[in-house]
Design an enzyme around this catalytic site. Sequence first.
Site, PDB file in Angstrom:
ATOM      1  N   ALA A 161      -5.644  -3.860   9.701  1.00 50.69           N
ATOM      2  CA  ALA A 161      -6.570  -2.800   9.269  1.00 50.69           C
ATOM      3  C   ALA A 161      -7.931  -3.346   8.854  1.00 50.69           C
ATOM      4  O   ALA A 161      -8.854  -2.569   8.634  1.00 50.69           O
ATOM      5  CB  ALA A 161      -5.964  -1.994   8.121  1.00 50.69           C
ATOM      6  N   LYS A 167     -12.132   0.654   9.267  1.00 56.07           N
ATOM      7  CA  LYS A 167     -12.910  -0.254   8.412  1.00 56.07           C
ATOM      8  C   LYS A 167     -13.785  -1.180   9.252  1.00 56.07           C
ATOM      9  O   LYS A 167     -14.956  -1.351   8.950  1.00 56.07           O
ATOM     10  CB  LYS A 167     -11.983  -1.109   7.532  1.00 56.07           C
ATOM     11  CG  LYS A 167     -10.639  -0.498   7.213  1.00 56.07           C
ATOM     12  CD  LYS A 167     -10.644   0.370   5.995  1.00 56.07           C
ATOM     13  CE  LYS A 167      -9.312   1.090   5.887  1.00 56.07           C
ATOM     14  NZ  LYS A 167      -9.122   1.763   4.635  1.00 56.07           N
ATOM     15  N   TRP A 202       0.876  -1.178   0.000  1.00 54.79           N
ATOM     16  CA  TRP A 202       0.000   0.000   0.000  1.00 54.79           C
ATOM     17  C   TRP A 202       0.915   1.229   0.000  1.00 54.79           C
ATOM     18  O   TRP A 202       1.692   1.419   0.934  1.00 54.79           O
ATOM     19  CB  TRP A 202      -0.884  -0.053   1.247  1.00 54.79           C
ATOM     20  CG  TRP A 202      -1.739   1.158   1.468  1.00 54.79           C
ATOM     21  CD1 TRP A 202      -2.552   1.759   0.561  1.00 54.79           C
ATOM     22  CD2 TRP A 202      -1.871   1.903   2.690  1.00 54.79           C
ATOM     23  NE1 TRP A 202      -3.186   2.832   1.142  1.00 54.79           N
ATOM     24  CE2 TRP A 202      -2.790   2.943   2.447  1.00 54.79           C
ATOM     25  CE3 TRP A 202      -1.314   1.797   3.957  1.00 54.79           C
ATOM     26  CZ2 TRP A 202      -3.151   3.863   3.414  1.00 54.79           C
ATOM     27  CZ3 TRP A 202      -1.676   2.704   4.928  1.00 54.79           C
ATOM     28  CH2 TRP A 202      -2.589   3.725   4.656  1.00 54.79           C
ATOM     29  N   ASP A 206       0.322  -4.741  11.029  1.00 60.69           N
ATOM     30  CA  ASP A 206      -0.702  -3.740  10.728  1.00 60.69           C
ATOM     31  C   ASP A 206      -2.029  -4.483  10.497  1.00 60.69           C
ATOM     32  O   ASP A 206      -2.179  -5.214   9.518  1.00 60.69           O
ATOM     33  CB  ASP A 206      -0.248  -2.986   9.458  1.00 60.69           C
ATOM     34  CG  ASP A 206      -1.218  -1.885   9.051  1.00 60.69           C
ATOM     35  OD1 ASP A 206      -2.314  -1.798   9.625  1.00 60.69           O
ATOM     36  OD2 ASP A 206      -0.862  -1.111   8.135  1.00 60.69           O
TER      37      ASP A 206
END
Length: 409
Positions: free
Chosen positions: A213, A246, A130, A211
């Site tokens: 997410a 999210k 990303w 991470d």
Amino acid sequence: MLSKLIDQPNDSIEAMFVRLANDTHADKIDLGIGVFKDDSGNVPVMQAVRRAEGRLFERNLSKTYRSPLGNLDYCRRVEALVLGEDHAALSDGRIVSAQTPGAGAALRAAAELVHGLSPDSAVWVSTPVWGHQIEFFEQAGMEIRSYRYYDSQRASLDAAGMLEDLRSMRAGDLLLLHGCCHNPTGEDLTLDLWRAVGEIVVETGAIPFVDVAYQGFGRGIEADVTGVRLLASSVPEMLLTVSSSKSFGVYRDRAGLLSILLPPEARNAEAVRRKLRDTVRQLYFMAPEQGAAIVHEILSTPELKALWRAELDAVRARIVELRAALRSTIERANPGLDAGFIERQQGMFSCLPISADEQLLMENEFHIYMLPPARVNVAAMNREQSRTLAEAFAWIRAQRGASRSEAVA
Ligand SMILES: Cc1ncc(COP(=O)(O)O)c(C=O)c1O
């Protein structure tokens, strides 16, 4: 001073959003931004969130400053959600956390903290990655190293390449991993690979930074973090960031977690806590409260938690259904092509096997917009858009065939 500022070209992500905004076509399709959309193209607000907001409003809570480390009750709840209530780091007090303005700020703060303590440490990021993730570390001055992760030709994980590259990590380097639903590929590590990565981390002395997410968007709220929990119990130190954007749909309220897991023998948790507090204070002074308060209210109220889980399960079910539908429309439009990877991969994203030039063709001919490298947000499209995408992909492949035969002729 500011009048001398020269306009810089947009990076590839911003440039795509500018092209999208300038496209006046009525049916343009935005598969770029990482949000979940319903069939009508709206980004829904969960009922659990609405109810939590109502309860907070009724309590007439203060809006005074909290602290740079933010809402620590939120931190405890989110730590337990990801690592499990009974994780030893929690019961032993070996975890130091800050509630941050989203995981983006957590990544930036972690980079600042690590670079300050260990200027020679590099951060290892997956290929592809990303794009914004690299920026956070670069801005802090960290050296970026890449490890092979995804074989786009085969549309599968490059496990052997990844493990080979990770063996070159040095003690103190950061290894950035995605807990689940890898952004941008949707391709996740198997448990055996999480185990193998843990062994390399221990051998090299590198520090994993996980991470998380998209918890709940892949296989399930618990299943999505099995690998993270395994790693957290097998390495001496670990960094963790969690986004609530999210999983709770509170994108603009900005709630995230940054945690540092210390080794069992560490006696300096208070020093680490102060360092973390000072680092985030120097970057943004104080954490925002609203998103963290909402998430805490949900996680600490059994009926809201049950409602949230049911809503998140429904989001996941829709993504699974959209993936299956996209796979079959792509296969129907491209006879002989195996698009099974789309159904196998997890979460919002998958990458189409097309080049950057072909991605631009998709924009120009079909008004379909994706982030590099042809990252499609499966969770942002309806069935009609899925058909348009499948047809556009078939057209791109046919152009390739045509230009090959023209070259032969
Ligand atoms: C892997 C990953 N980490 C972190 C973030 C940032 O999330 P937040 O909205 O919490 O800053 C994103 C957002 O797209 C992401 O995909």
